[in-house]
Design an enzyme around this catalytic site. Structure first.
Site, PDB file in Angstrom:
ATOM      1  N   PHE A 187      -1.803  70.006  15.122  1.00  0.00           N
ATOM      2  CA  PHE A 187      -0.903  71.152  15.249  1.00  0.00           C
ATOM      3  C   PHE A 187      -0.160  71.428  13.938  1.00  0.00           C
ATOM      4  O   PHE A 187      -0.330  72.492  13.310  1.00  0.00           O
ATOM      5  CB  PHE A 187       0.062  70.889  16.414  1.00  0.00           C
ATOM      6  CG  PHE A 187       1.333  71.683  16.393  1.00  0.00           C
ATOM      7  CD1 PHE A 187       1.332  73.050  16.167  1.00  0.00           C
ATOM      8  CD2 PHE A 187       2.547  71.048  16.619  1.00  0.00           C
ATOM      9  CE1 PHE A 187       2.519  73.774  16.151  1.00  0.00           C
ATOM     10  CE2 PHE A 187       3.733  71.758  16.612  1.00  0.00           C
ATOM     11  CZ  PHE A 187       3.722  73.119  16.374  1.00  0.00           C
ATOM     12  N   ASP A 233      13.081  58.432  26.583  1.00  0.00           N
ATOM     13  CA  ASP A 233      13.634  59.714  26.166  1.00  0.00           C
ATOM     14  C   ASP A 233      15.124  59.604  25.872  1.00  0.00           C
ATOM     15  O   ASP A 233      15.859  58.899  26.576  1.00  0.00           O
ATOM     16  CB  ASP A 233      13.424  60.768  27.261  1.00  0.00           C
ATOM     17  CG  ASP A 233      12.268  61.693  26.961  1.00  0.00           C
ATOM     18  OD1 ASP A 233      11.612  61.499  25.913  1.00  0.00           O
ATOM     19  OD2 ASP A 233      12.009  62.607  27.761  1.00  0.00           O
ATOM     20  N   TYR A 246       6.921  54.189  19.549  1.00  0.00           N
ATOM     21  CA  TYR A 246       6.736  55.333  18.646  1.00  0.00           C
ATOM     22  C   TYR A 246       7.894  55.432  17.657  1.00  0.00           C
ATOM     23  O   TYR A 246       7.683  55.564  16.440  1.00  0.00           O
ATOM     24  CB  TYR A 246       6.615  56.622  19.456  1.00  0.00           C
ATOM     25  CG  TYR A 246       6.587  57.868  18.595  1.00  0.00           C
ATOM     26  CD1 TYR A 246       5.457  58.178  17.838  1.00  0.00           C
ATOM     27  CD2 TYR A 246       7.686  58.720  18.526  1.00  0.00           C
ATOM     28  CE1 TYR A 246       5.427  59.309  17.036  1.00  0.00           C
ATOM     29  CE2 TYR A 246       7.668  59.848  17.726  1.00  0.00           C
ATOM     30  CZ  TYR A 246       6.533  60.141  16.983  1.00  0.00           C
ATOM     31  OH  TYR A 246       6.511  61.264  16.174  1.00  0.00           O
TER      32      TYR A 246
END
Length: 324
Positions: A22, A286, A155
């Protein structure tokens, strides 16, 4: 000033790793449109062949199918290159929780391979993708470089390690490294498919198909959504930044804050859909809120994002209407 007015040596060669993805494919396209040469390195594990096919006929574009986890590939890809824009990585916080070993291999070892190859080949500037996830559980808004909390996912850890290597390569070897802490980038060619798809393209696709989207949590999570053109600007301005500005990390965002539920209602309104969302559990790893202080990037990189969330979301919706 945006990036389109930037001037490089006419023979400049940019290596974009992850150039079929992307962000990477948008960087490749922008650089070609400015009249410079691009070499794209991608193993097509998450990047798309169609993003290569879009550019493959351009005389200034070269594609190497290869993996940053292979050092010899990194060395050959850096041959004759002036600037490296290292976007190759595996994204997604939830997926990293399921596959920590793979994230270590790709995001840390792969990035280190690229830095070492860049050092050996005398690259002028090494610009690499980091992430706002490195702020972890630090509660203060806006997020400011140097004020990080405890990391919440593999991550995020991989990106923090990349940043530390970036600092070391600057201090030990004099390689000009610039870490781009991206905040929730969106725009054309972002993949709406799969379990780990980003929220904006996923919502748009589902609404266009008259499906009921699921919002993780109560919809009151907020993010500093950043249109792709701003990210292109940041990367290219880093390629012209001073040596003194190297070895550091920079928040790359618009500096705004949007709540997921508000974004959802914006999309339903613009698309003319009357579909109520479902609400699901919060995603592991998150953070609740995210909003960037971009003053450091403004001062040291000359970063001046042109596209607000409102500007970007209109352009993104138009692109998905035509391409889904």
């Amino acid at each position: 000033m945006g990036y389109k007015q930037l001037v490089f040596n006419k023979d400049s060669l940019f290596l974009v790793t992850g150039g079929a993805g992307f962000i990477g494919s948008n960087l490749c396209e922008a650089i070609l449109n400015m009249g410079y040469r691009v070499r794209c390195l991608d193993n097509l594990s998450t990047g798309k062949q169609e993003n290569v096919d879009l550019l493959i006929d351009h005389t200034n574009y070269e594609f190497i199918k290869g993996d940053i986890t292979d050092f010899d590939t990194c060395i050959s890809a850096c041959e004759g290159v002036d600037f490296v824009l290292n976007q190759a990585a595996w994204g997604s916080v939830p997926r990293s929780i399921e596959m920590p070993l793979y994230y270590e291999e790709v995001n840390i070892c792969g990035t280190l391979n690229m830095m070492e190859a860049a050092r050996q080949k005398g690259i002028k500037k090494f610009v690499y993708a980091s992430s706002s996830s490195v702020y972890g559980d630090h509660p203060v808004l806006p997020k400011k470089e140097g004020q990080e909390g405890n990391l919440l996912s593999p991550y995020a850890l991989t990106k923090r390690v990349d940043e530390e290597y970036g600092k070391l390569y600057y201090k030990l070897y004099g390689l000009d490294t610039y870490g781009m802490r991206y905040f929730n980038v969106f725009g054309r060619r972002q993949d709406p498919n799969g379990a780990y798809a980003a929220v904006i393209p996923k919502f748009i696709k589902q609404l266009l198909n008259d499906e009921q989207p699921t919002i993780n949590g109560d919809g009151r999570h907020s993010r500093d959504f950043t249109y792709i053109e701003n990210v292109i600007e940041a990367n290219l301005k880093a390629c012209q930044a001073s040596h003194e500005a190297a070895g550091q990390v920079y928040n790359i965002a618009y500096g705004g804050r949007e709540y997921l539920i508000d974004i959802y209602h914006t999309l339903t309104s613009v698309l003319g859909k009357d579909i109520e969302p479902k609400f699901g559990p919060n995603r592991k790893g998150d953070i609740k809120h995210s909003n960037a202080d971009i003053s450091k990037a403004r001062e040291l990189l000359g970063y001046d994002p042109e596209y607000s969330f409102e500007d970007g979301i209109k352009l993104a919706i138009d692109w998905y209407k035509e391409n889904l």
